[in-house]
Write an enzyme that holds these catalytic residues in place. Sequence first.
Site, mmCIF file in Angstrom:
data_model
loop_
_atom_site.group_PDB
_atom_site.id
_atom_site.type_symbol
_atom_site.label_atom_id
_atom_site.label_comp_id
_atom_site.label_asym_id
_atom_site.label_seq_id
_atom_site.Cartn_x
_atom_site.Cartn_y
_atom_site.Cartn_z
ATOM 1 N N ASP A 176 33.518 72.039 -72.354
ATOM 2 C CA ASP A 176 34.545 71.682 -73.348
ATOM 3 C C ASP A 176 34.474 70.204 -73.651
ATOM 4 O O ASP A 176 34.682 69.780 -74.785
ATOM 5 C CB ASP A 176 35.929 72.072 -72.839
ATOM 6 C CG ASP A 176 36.178 73.541 -73.111
ATOM 7 O OD1 ASP A 176 35.759 74.363 -72.276
ATOM 8 O OD2 ASP A 176 36.711 73.869 -74.184
ATOM 9 N N ASN B 74 35.425 71.973 -68.089
ATOM 10 C CA ASN B 74 35.161 73.325 -68.583
ATOM 11 C C ASN B 74 36.207 74.270 -67.989
ATOM 12 O O ASN B 74 37.069 73.842 -67.202
ATOM 13 C CB ASN B 74 33.735 73.750 -68.198
ATOM 14 C CG ASN B 74 33.281 74.992 -68.940
ATOM 15 O OD1 ASN B 74 33.396 75.084 -70.163
ATOM 16 N ND2 ASN B 74 32.769 75.972 -68.216
ATOM 17 N N CYS C 15 33.346 82.136 -67.635
ATOM 18 C CA CYS C 15 34.033 82.152 -68.926
ATOM 19 C C CYS C 15 33.111 82.721 -70.004
ATOM 20 O O CYS C 15 32.292 83.605 -69.725
ATOM 21 C CB CYS C 15 34.530 80.748 -69.277
ATOM 22 S SG CYS C 15 35.696 80.713 -70.648
ATOM 23 N N LYS D 264 29.956 67.568 -77.744
ATOM 24 C CA LYS D 264 30.913 67.863 -76.671
ATOM 25 C C LYS D 264 31.056 66.677 -75.714
ATOM 26 O O LYS D 264 31.750 66.768 -74.707
ATOM 27 C CB LYS D 264 30.470 69.113 -75.923
ATOM 28 C CG LYS D 264 30.279 70.297 -76.873
ATOM 29 C CD LYS D 264 30.821 71.548 -76.363
ATOM 30 C CE LYS D 264 30.660 72.686 -77.330
ATOM 31 N NZ LYS D 264 29.777 73.734 -76.826
#
Length: 306
Positions: free
Chosen positions: A193, A203, A124, A229
């Site tokens: 995330d 994530n 990502c 997070k």
Amino acid sequence: MDGLNITAEKIKTMEIRGAGRIAVAASAALRDYAMSLKDMGLDEFNLKIEEAAKTLVDTRPTAVSLPNAVALTRRHSAGNVSDAIDEIAGNAERFIKNASEALEKIGRIGAQRIRDGDVIMTHCNSHAALSIIKTAFDQGKDISVVATESRPRRQGFITIRELNDHGIPTTLIVDSAVRLTMKKIDLVVVGADSISVNGALINKIGTSQLALAAQEARRNVIVAAETYKFSPRTLLGEMVEIEDRSIDEVIDPEFLSELPNVRVSNPAFDVTPAEYIDLIITEAGAFPPAMAFTVIKDYLGLELEI
Ligand code: RUB
């Protein structure tokens, strides 16, 4: 709420994306909204901030950075509107400054784990993960990166542009080439995330496949994650919600309409259990996933969302 609604829409449509960027944008939007409120009593002000917070938090469900940023920004103990605005503006400035400093610190701490000659796989597009990779490169380490495409939104393209512009040799692979390529890399560095109290990482979809393949090939998995997070609500047993996004991201709806027996599913994130993770690099230091509770308690504050 014009400016705030614009930010909320940009987060929803992913014009603003990535857990860190979402958090910073939400904090700034809440600050600007608070500063635009005048000629009202404290109760009305608090109600409007409550609504605005909900609008922001409801945009995307998975990245806990968003509710954490909103909670840290909105809290105040003022007895009048003007002081409340000052407190909220101060909170936002602090959050945004800390977020930026955290990225730098994560880069410095994480780069210690990168050796000269390492080939790093990433998935990502994570600013925290890239901060580690770029810092190691800037220290003169001869490194290269394997970046996954990250279907369906192809955030890997953002990553390869960023790495290219930084002068870092990079190879793009499709997501299904992860296991085959794992033999050729030295370690995996990804972002987060959310991190739950049991040390599990949430994530981008496919992260857990990198971690599985890395474990099979005995490669280390390093997670780059600011302390904001980590998810305080997981202490109460709450699960992190996995966002289901539109199937239009995956398949042409016209083609799908020809296939009455086919359904499409588009989960945007997955969960990597703690046992697949070697280290979580935060701005407060490098922790094993088993220390997630301590990070929540000591660096984030249990009162945040409980
Ligand atoms: C982005 C993603 C990133 C994390 C961490 O997903 O999964 O790895 O958000 O990013 P999406 P950062 O593109 O769906 O938002 O380190 O930049 O916060």
